[in-house]
Design a protein around this motif. Sequence first.
Motif, PDB file in Angstrom:
ATOM      1  N   GLN A  72      58.831  -9.059-134.322  1.00  0.00           N
ATOM      2  CA  GLN A  72      60.163  -9.079-133.711  1.00  0.00           C
ATOM      3  C   GLN A  72      61.030 -10.207-134.268  1.00  0.00           C
ATOM      4  O   GLN A  72      62.207 -10.006-134.581  1.00  0.00           O
ATOM      5  CB  GLN A  72      60.036  -9.228-132.190  1.00  0.00           C
ATOM      6  N   ALA A  73      60.465 -11.387-134.415  1.00  0.00           N
ATOM      7  CA  ALA A  73      61.240 -12.535-134.902  1.00  0.00           C
ATOM      8  C   ALA A  73      61.725 -12.319-136.329  1.00  0.00           C
ATOM      9  O   ALA A  73      62.829 -12.745-136.686  1.00  0.00           O
ATOM     10  CB  ALA A  73      60.398 -13.811-134.815  1.00  0.00           C
ATOM     11  N   VAL A  74      60.930 -11.659-137.155  1.00  0.00           N
ATOM     12  CA  VAL A  74      61.320 -11.396-138.545  1.00  0.00           C
ATOM     13  C   VAL A  74      62.466 -10.398-138.591  1.00  0.00           C
ATOM     14  O   VAL A  74      63.433 -10.574-139.342  1.00  0.00           O
ATOM     15  CB  VAL A  74      60.105 -10.886-139.364  1.00  0.00           C
ATOM     16  N   ILE A  75      62.383  -9.356-137.771  1.00  0.00           N
ATOM     17  CA  ILE A  75      63.452  -8.355-137.725  1.00  0.00           C
ATOM     18  C   ILE A  75      64.753  -9.003-137.265  1.00  0.00           C
ATOM     19  O   ILE A  75      65.820  -8.777-137.838  1.00  0.00           O
ATOM     20  CB  ILE A  75      63.073  -7.171-136.820  1.00  0.00           C
ATOM     21  N   SER A  76      64.675  -9.830-136.246  1.00  0.00           N
ATOM     22  CA  SER A  76      65.867 -10.521-135.739  1.00  0.00           C
ATOM     23  C   SER A  76      66.462 -11.446-136.791  1.00  0.00           C
ATOM     24  O   SER A  76      67.693 -11.504-136.954  1.00  0.00           O
ATOM     25  CB  SER A  76      65.521 -11.326-134.484  1.00  0.00           C
ATOM     26  N   ALA A  77      65.614 -12.164-137.513  1.00  0.00           N
ATOM     27  CA  ALA A  77      66.105 -13.071-138.554  1.00  0.00           C
ATOM     28  C   ALA A  77      66.784 -12.289-139.675  1.00  0.00           C
ATOM     29  O   ALA A  77      67.858 -12.674-140.145  1.00  0.00           O
ATOM     30  CB  ALA A  77      64.952 -13.904-139.113  1.00  0.00           C
ATOM     31  N   LEU A  78      66.178 -11.187-140.089  1.00  0.00           N
ATOM     32  CA  LEU A  78      66.757 -10.352-141.140  1.00  0.00           C
ATOM     33  C   LEU A  78      68.115  -9.806-140.705  1.00  0.00           C
ATOM     34  O   LEU A  78      69.106  -9.926-141.434  1.00  0.00           O
ATOM     35  CB  LEU A  78      65.809  -9.210-141.493  1.00  0.00           C
ATOM     36  N   ALA A  79      68.169  -9.226-139.518  1.00  0.00           N
ATOM     37  CA  ALA A  79      69.429  -8.663-139.021  1.00  0.00           C
ATOM     38  C   ALA A  79      70.499  -9.749-138.893  1.00  0.00           C
ATOM     39  O   ALA A  79      71.669  -9.520-139.204  1.00  0.00           O
ATOM     40  CB  ALA A  79      69.207  -7.963-137.683  1.00  0.00           C
ATOM     41  N   GLY A  80      70.108 -10.934-138.458  1.00  0.00           N
ATOM     42  CA  GLY A  80      71.061 -12.041-138.328  1.00  0.00           C
ATOM     43  C   GLY A  80      71.630 -12.469-139.667  1.00  0.00           C
ATOM     44  O   GLY A  80      72.833 -12.698-139.791  1.00  0.00           O
ATOM     45  N   LYS A  81      70.777 -12.561-140.676  1.00  0.00           N
ATOM     46  CA  LYS A  81      71.244 -12.950-142.013  1.00  0.00           C
ATOM     47  C   LYS A  81      72.189 -11.908-142.584  1.00  0.00           C
ATOM     48  O   LYS A  81      73.195 -12.242-143.210  1.00  0.00           O
ATOM     49  CB  LYS A  81      70.055 -13.157-142.946  1.00  0.00           C
TER      50      LYS A  81
END
Length: 86
Positions: free
Chosen positions: A56-65
Amino acid sequence: METRVALIGIVIENYESAEKLNSILHSYGEYVIGRMGIPYREKGINLISLAVDAPQAVISALAGKLGMLPGVSSKTIYAHSAGEKG
């Protein structure tokens, strides 16, 4: 670590952001299940559908970038967790 399957829809309205976007996607390549890009020349935009399987944290970081890039919009939808219905 538990992962989630998600689909990230990306709309690129500023072609100058495409190189940086591709660099970001490349850096998250280990999580990418598949990618489909559609140039919509009549409107001067590009559409990308990105399927990922990641924590979940990786998906959120990717979407944020992706969302911080000029002229780029993204939205993430998640598959239900294993065993869930409806």
